[in-house]
Design a protein around this motif. Structure first.
Motif, PDB file in Angstrom:
ATOM      1  N   THR A 257     -82.415  55.846 -75.848  1.00  0.00           N
ATOM      2  CA  THR A 257     -82.907  54.795 -74.953  1.00  0.00           C
ATOM      3  C   THR A 257     -84.425  54.709 -74.998  1.00  0.00           C
ATOM      4  O   THR A 257     -85.003  53.609 -75.014  1.00  0.00           O
TER       5      THR A 257
ATOM      6  N   GLU B  71     -85.410  53.097 -78.273  1.00  0.00           N
ATOM      7  CA  GLU B  71     -85.091  51.668 -78.198  1.00  0.00           C
ATOM      8  C   GLU B  71     -86.118  50.925 -77.349  1.00  0.00           C
ATOM      9  O   GLU B  71     -86.567  49.829 -77.711  1.00  0.00           O
TER      10      GLU B  71
ATOM     11  N   HIS C 129     -88.385  47.902 -78.700  1.00  0.00           N
ATOM     12  CA  HIS C 129     -88.358  46.595 -78.037  1.00  0.00           C
ATOM     13  C   HIS C 129     -89.759  46.196 -77.584  1.00  0.00           C
ATOM     14  O   HIS C 129     -90.154  45.027 -77.691  1.00  0.00           O
TER      15      HIS C 129
ATOM     16  N   LEU D 180     -78.090  55.008 -81.538  1.00  0.00           N
ATOM     17  CA  LEU D 180     -79.000  53.952 -81.999  1.00  0.00           C
ATOM     18  C   LEU D 180     -78.316  52.929 -82.902  1.00  0.00           C
ATOM     19  O   LEU D 180     -78.911  51.891 -83.207  1.00  0.00           O
TER      20      LEU D 180
ATOM     21  N   ARG E 103     -78.368  49.588 -81.464  1.00  0.00           N
ATOM     22  CA  ARG E 103     -79.652  49.191 -80.880  1.00  0.00           C
ATOM     23  C   ARG E 103     -80.606  48.741 -81.982  1.00  0.00           C
ATOM     24  O   ARG E 103     -80.185  48.118 -82.946  1.00  0.00           O
ATOM     25  N   SER E 104     -81.884  49.005 -81.822  1.00  0.00           N
ATOM     26  CA  SER E 104     -82.873  48.507 -82.784  1.00  0.00           C
ATOM     27  C   SER E 104     -82.522  48.940 -84.208  1.00  0.00           C
ATOM     28  O   SER E 104     -82.480  50.138 -84.502  1.00  0.00           O
TER      29      SER E 104
ATOM     30  N   ALA F  17     -83.413  44.341 -71.640  1.00  0.00           N
ATOM     31  CA  ALA F  17     -82.784  44.954 -72.810  1.00  0.00           C
ATOM     32  C   ALA F  17     -82.606  43.876 -73.870  1.00  0.00           C
ATOM     33  O   ALA F  17     -82.591  42.688 -73.573  1.00  0.00           O
TER      34      ALA F  17
ATOM     35  N   ASP G 174     -80.512  42.489 -77.413  1.00  0.00           N
ATOM     36  CA  ASP G 174     -79.387  42.548 -78.339  1.00  0.00           C
ATOM     37  C   ASP G 174     -79.907  42.091 -79.699  1.00  0.00           C
ATOM     38  O   ASP G 174     -80.276  40.931 -79.877  1.00  0.00           O
ATOM     39  N   TRP G 175     -79.922  43.002 -80.655  1.00  0.00           N
ATOM     40  CA  TRP G 175     -80.547  42.756 -81.946  1.00  0.00           C
ATOM     41  C   TRP G 175     -79.622  42.075 -82.950  1.00  0.00           C
ATOM     42  O   TRP G 175     -80.049  41.770 -84.070  1.00  0.00           O
TER      43      TRP G 175
END
Length: 452
Positions: A129, A132, A136, A194, A197-198, A269, A271-272
């Motif tokens: 987190t 990420e 971000h 991850l 995530r990114s 947050a 969303d990629w």
């Protein structure tokens, strides 16, 4: 991108993170030249902001070639009255530079990666987190205009820096895992968190793990898509699908820049994965219909078509068709707000359209547009110069419409008006009335539906 010390090569390169883009004719570059010899400073300003040309000095040389009176008029159009006296003291060259400054995105600021592994950290999810969040944060520093440039193959310093910072993350993780091999199992778990995530942070960690345990990483999935596909791909499609007419394209991109900030920069947050939504049906209609009346009539036709699918039972059970009406209403509301933020010159056109929506009794779209205009007025409110405790909201909606759409007592004024002048309904108060008072609440709407 600059080479790294100690013989390290960049893990990320812009050319490899942006989908390949090929067109036989870069029409927007020729049209940009034409724009700079015209007299629409707002259009010139948008060309400068997006920078869709290879020669970065092109705007400067073009503006310097314009006569003094034209440059004066351009600068005045980009200024507010209390600045006029100060601007009078500027030379021709300085005025050109001021136009460029006011039309450009904020200058690049090199903010370095600032997350580092903690020796006592043991929770893989918390570490993921934190990584990420940092990724971000760096994504937020990239203006949409830079992504447009990168997507079309131009230099994009902000994008380059973002990628360089993720190479920095790779080196940070690599150094940590080499110094603390006992943390490899922990960061193997971090890698799993991850994956959703990114993609850049995930790849940095993935490569650091592969470097310290090359034989034990065969079961780790390898990403196979370009990292910026989700944003660059839709931008590229815009230029492929709509060749020509740079003026309209820049207006579309300006609205998308507002959407980009709302979706990515202001989001808690990110969303990629989903492609960036570049659909602009409402703006395209505004650009298609030169007359606000024609736009209002088109909107009424579309709304009547949608309401033709609605029955009394659908309203009572709140079925999919009714829910879609609410989705469309909210989409129009947000679209109006986006257009106002990006293209304030469009506001008078939208105000005229509101008047025609009322005249044609299309209360569904009327209320959505009013809501969008009101939200824009709120988002641009300012402090009263004479009274710092007072806020000023721009009056974008005529008083008679404001009173009609007053939400007091479940939009009592609107419901009374609707009984006398029925049309395409604004559903919220009618459905609320039904829930509170039974079938009588839906009678006016049902009469309209039966007439359809």
């Amino acid at each position: 991108m600059m080479a790294l010390d100690s013989g390290h090569s960049p893990l990320f390169q812009t050319s490899l993170e942006i989908p390949a883009f090929f067109v036989s004719y870069r029409w927007w570059e020729d049209e940009a030249t034409t724009v700079f010899w015209a007299f629409d400073i707002q259009e010139i300003s948008r060309v400068i902001r997006f920078g869709l040309f290879r020669d970065e000095n092109f705007p400067r040389t073009s503006l310097r070639a314009r006569n003094t009176d034209t440059i004066d008029a351009f600068l005045i159009a980009l200024s507010v009255p209390h600045e006029y006296q100060l601007l009078d003291s500027l030379s021709h060259m300085q005025r050109v530079e001021e136009i460029l400054r006011r039309s450009s995105i904020p200058p690049f600021e090199a903010i370095p990666w600032s997350w580092f592994p903690q020796s006592q950290a043991s929770d893989a999810r918390e570490i993921a987190t934190a990584i990420e969040t940092e990724s971000h944060f760096h994504f937020r520093q990239i203006d949409f205009e830079e992504f447009v440039r990168a997507a079309l193959g131009y230099n994009a310093l902000f994008v380059d820096w973002f990628l360089q910072q993720h190479t920095a993350l790779y080196l940070i993780l690599l150094n940590h895992l080499q110094a603390h091999p006992e943390d490899v199992p922990l960061y193997t778990e971090v890698e799993k968190h991850l994956r959703s995530r990114s993609p850049f942070a995930h790849r940095a960690l993935l490569h650091s793990l592969m470097a310290v345990k090359p034989g034990g990483s065969r079961d780790i999935p390898r990403p196979n898509a370009t990292g910026f596909q989700f944003i660059a791909g839709p931008i590229q499609d815009l230029f492929k699908d709509q060749p020509g007419r740079l003026s309209d394209m820049l207006k579309m991109l300006s609205v998308l820049a507002v959407r980009f900030r709302r979706q990515y920069a202001h989001a808690a947050a990110m969303d990629w994965k989903p492609p960036f939504d570049t659909s602009l049906a409402f703006l395209e209609d505004c650009l298609t219909y030169s007359s606000p009346m024609d736009l209002a009539l088109n909107m009424k036709g579309l709304d009547e078509h949608q309401f033709a699918e609605i029955t009394r039972q659908a309203l009572v059970t709140d079925d999919a068709a009714v829910r879609q009406l609410f989705v469309n209403w909210q989409t129009l509301n947000i679209s109006v707000w986006e257009c106002c933020c990006a293209l304030p010159d469009l506001i008078p056109y939208l105000q005229d359209c509101v008047q025609h929506l009322l005249a044609t009794r299309n209360y569904h779209s009327l209320m959505a547009m009013i809501s969008g205009l009101r939200n824009y007025a709120i988002s641009t409110m300012r402090t009263d110069v004479g009274n710092s405790n007072a806020l000023i909201l721009e009056a974008l909606i005529p008083p008679e419409i404001i009173s009609l759409m007053n939400p007091a007592e479940n939009y009592s004024a609107y419901r009374q008006h609707y009984k006398k002048y029925p049309g395409v309904p604004f559903l919220i108060p009618h459905i609320r009335d039904f829930k509170q008072n039974g079938d009588t609440g839906l009678e006016p709407v049902c009469k309209f539906l039966q007439a359809e």
